[in-house]
Scaffold this motif. Sequence first.
Motif, PDB file in Angstrom:
ATOM      1  N   MET A 173       0.832  -1.208   0.000  1.00  0.00           N
ATOM      2  CA  MET A 173       0.000   0.000   0.000  1.00  0.00           C
ATOM      3  C   MET A 173       0.867   1.258   0.000  1.00  0.00           C
ATOM      4  SD  MET A 173      -2.886   1.238   2.758  1.00  0.00           S
ATOM      5  CE  MET A 173      -3.550  -0.418   2.970  1.00  0.00           C
ATOM      6  N   LYS A 190      -0.001   6.924  -2.682  1.00  0.00           N
ATOM      7  CA  LYS A 190      -0.878   7.127  -3.839  1.00  0.00           C
ATOM      8  C   LYS A 190      -2.191   6.362  -3.673  1.00  0.00           C
ATOM      9  CE  LYS A 190      -0.968   6.993  -8.887  1.00  0.00           C
ATOM     10  NZ  LYS A 190      -0.161   6.771 -10.110  1.00  0.00           N
ATOM     11  N   ASP A 191      -2.130   5.195  -3.073  1.00  0.00           N
ATOM     12  CA  ASP A 191      -3.344   4.401  -2.877  1.00  0.00           C
ATOM     13  C   ASP A 191      -4.259   5.038  -1.832  1.00  0.00           C
ATOM     14  OD1 ASP A 191      -2.334   2.487  -4.710  1.00  0.00           O
ATOM     15  OD2 ASP A 191      -1.133   1.601  -3.100  1.00  0.00           O
ATOM     16  N   THR A 235      -6.015   7.943  -3.751  1.00  0.00           N
ATOM     17  CA  THR A 235      -6.993   7.559  -4.780  1.00  0.00           C
ATOM     18  C   THR A 235      -8.078   6.623  -4.258  1.00  0.00           C
ATOM     19  OG1 THR A 235      -5.573   5.736  -5.498  1.00  0.00           O
ATOM     20  CG2 THR A 235      -5.302   7.850  -6.630  1.00  0.00           C
ATOM     21  N   SER A 287      -7.869   3.711  -3.139  1.00  0.00           N
ATOM     22  CA  SER A 287      -7.681   2.352  -3.659  1.00  0.00           C
ATOM     23  C   SER A 287      -6.698   1.599  -2.757  1.00  0.00           C
ATOM     24  CB  SER A 287      -7.174   2.391  -5.099  1.00  0.00           C
ATOM     25  OG  SER A 287      -5.933   3.083  -5.184  1.00  0.00           O
ATOM     26  N   THR A 288      -6.919   1.697  -1.446  1.00  0.00           N
ATOM     27  CA  THR A 288      -6.029   1.067  -0.472  1.00  0.00           C
ATOM     28  C   THR A 288      -6.057  -0.454  -0.540  1.00  0.00           C
ATOM     29  OG1 THR A 288      -7.820   1.164   1.142  1.00  0.00           O
ATOM     30  CG2 THR A 288      -6.229   2.987   1.157  1.00  0.00           C
ATOM     31  N   PRO A 292      -3.643  -3.267  -3.564  1.00  0.00           N
ATOM     32  CA  PRO A 292      -3.757  -1.801  -3.576  1.00  0.00           C
ATOM     33  C   PRO A 292      -3.579  -1.234  -4.982  1.00  0.00           C
ATOM     34  CG  PRO A 292      -2.440  -2.500  -1.710  1.00  0.00           C
ATOM     35  CD  PRO A 292      -2.683  -3.727  -2.536  1.00  0.00           C
ATOM     36  N   GLY A 293      -4.382  -0.202  -5.280  1.00  0.00           N
ATOM     37  CA  GLY A 293      -4.341   0.426  -6.590  1.00  0.00           C
ATOM     38  C   GLY A 293      -5.308  -0.158  -7.588  1.00  0.00           C
ATOM     39  N   THR A 294      -6.032  -1.209  -7.193  1.00  0.00           N
ATOM     40  CA  THR A 294      -6.911  -1.895  -8.158  1.00  0.00           C
ATOM     41  C   THR A 294      -8.388  -1.816  -7.792  1.00  0.00           C
ATOM     42  OG1 THR A 294      -6.818  -4.055  -7.019  1.00  0.00           O
ATOM     43  CG2 THR A 294      -5.071  -3.551  -8.626  1.00  0.00           C
TER      44      THR A 294
END
Length: 530
Positions: A142, A145-146, A149, A151-152, A183-185
Motif C-alpha cells: 500500500m 498514492k493508494d 486515490t 484504492s487502499t 492496492p491500486g486496483t
Amino acid sequence: MSYNRREFLQQLGFGALQLGVISAIPASVWASSLQYGQLPRSSPDEQGMTAKGIMDFANAVETDKLNLHSLMILRQGKVVAEGWWAPYAPDLKHTLYSLSKSFTSTAIGLAVAEGKLTVEDKVVSFFPNDKPATISPNLAAMRVKDLLTMSTGHDKDSTPALRGGPDKNWVKSFLAQPVEHTPGTFFVYNSGATYMLSAIIQKLTGNTLLEYLKPRLFQPLAIEDMDWETDPNGINTGGWGLRVKTEDIAKFGQLYLQKGEWNGKRILPAAWVEEATRSHIQSKGGARPAEENDWLQGYGYQFWRCRNDGYRGDGAYGQYCIVLPKEDLVIAITSETSNMQAILDHVWNHILKSVKITRVSEDKDVLAGLQKKLTTLNLPLTPGKPDGTLAAKLNGKSFKIADNELKISKVSFEFAKGWCLFRLKDDAGEHLIVNGIGGWKIGMTDLSTLPLKLVLTPVPGEIKSKIAGNGAWIDDNTFEMTWRFIETAHYETVTCRFEGDNVQVSFKRSLAILGNTKDPRPVLNGKMLT
C-alpha cells in the motif's frame, strides 16, 4: 452557564443587531470596495453570464427544498454572485465534511514539493511502531498514492473501525485492518485513508495538518479563523472536520483553477494540480447510470471528476467546491441535503448554461431582481403562530424534569414580544437559548453540537457554538423551537407539549429529519414547579 437578566438582554441585543447586519450585507457587492483578503467582485453580465440562469438556480434549489446555506460563483476570477440563506452568513465558518479531503490532498502535494515524501512511498514505512506483527503482502504494498486515490485495497471503509474500535491509536487500528484487494486496483470510499494522510503529515513534520497548511496554503490565500477536528491523540481527522468560510472554499477552487498560482506566486506545483484532479481510478456511488451520475466520472487525489469535464471536492450533505476549467468557473456551496446529486443537476442545468462566450447584454431589471433575491435569502422559520394562549401562563415558569440519560433536570420559559427565552439545566449547568418569534435570534451556546453531527469528533478547545434560534406555536398546546448551529451543517427541533402542569420535551436532529428516522435522545417529562 448561568445568566442574569442584564446579560440576557445584552445577548438579545447582540443577536438582533448581528442579524440586522447580516441581512443588510449585499450578497453580491458589485460596486463596493474590497476588504483584506476578499476576492474581486463583478457582475454576471460583465463576466459573460446571465443573471437569469443564476436566479433560476436559486429558485430551483428552494423549490426542491435542498436546504442550501450559501452560494458563491466565480467567473474569470471574480465573484459574480453570492448569497447566504439566513441565518447563515458570510462571516461564519461551515463544516465541510469530506470536502476537507481535498485540503488534505493539497498538504500531501506541498510535502511532495518540499521533498518530504513521494506518492510511491509505502504507508507502513512511516509508522514502524504501529504496524502489526504480521504484515500482509497487500498491506506492505500500500502506497501513499493508494491512500490518495481511495484504492487502499480495503473491501470497505475503514473509518468505523478507527472511530469505534477499542484502541485510541487510529493509525494502529488502520494498519490492523485486513487488506483484501491488491492496492491500486479496487476503489472504496475510505475516510480512514485520508486520516492516514493527515497522520503522515504530522509524523513527517511534527505539525498537525492544520498547522502545516497555515503558512503554506491558508495564509497566502488570506484564509483565517479555520479549525479542524481531531482524533483522540490530537491528529487532525483529515477526511472530515475542517471548517472555513464560503469565500475560503471559493478561493481554494480558484487556486486549483489557476494551476496552483495565487497573486502571481506559485503555491502548489502545476503538475500536482494536474495529477490530483485527473481520474486515476473508476469511482463508485450514486444510483443513476454513468451519463447522469456525478459519482461515476472517476476519482483523483481526493477530488471527484464531474460531468461537463470538471472536478470537485465535496462533502456529506452538500458541501461543494466545483471547478470547471473550460468555462473558467468556480462554484462554492454549503448546505444540508439528502440529495446531493440534485444540487449538481441544478448547477449544470442553470449555472453552467448561464455561461456565454462574451459579455452579456442583460436587462437591468433582471440584474436588480437577482441582487434582491440574493440579499433576501432565508431558510424557513418554524411553522406556526407567533402567539399562543398558554404563553402568559408559562411565562417565567419552570418544570422539574424526571430522571433521564441526558441528565437534564429543569427547563423554563420566558415569553415576550418577538422572542422566547428557553433555559435548560443539566449536570453541566444552565444553558440559555434565545428564540426569535417571527425571525431568528443569533447568540452563543455551550450546548454540545456532537449529538447533531455525522461524526462525533471534537474541535479542539471549542466550548461555545454560534446558534440561531426561532420558535412558534404549532398548535394551542405545543411550542416548537428550531435551533440552527450555524457553524455546522445541522439544526434540531425541540418540541414542547403542554398538558395542565406537565410538559413533554422532545428533540429531533436534522439528520433524523432528513433520514426520516427516530432521534436517539429520550423524550423528557416534566412537572411545573410552584
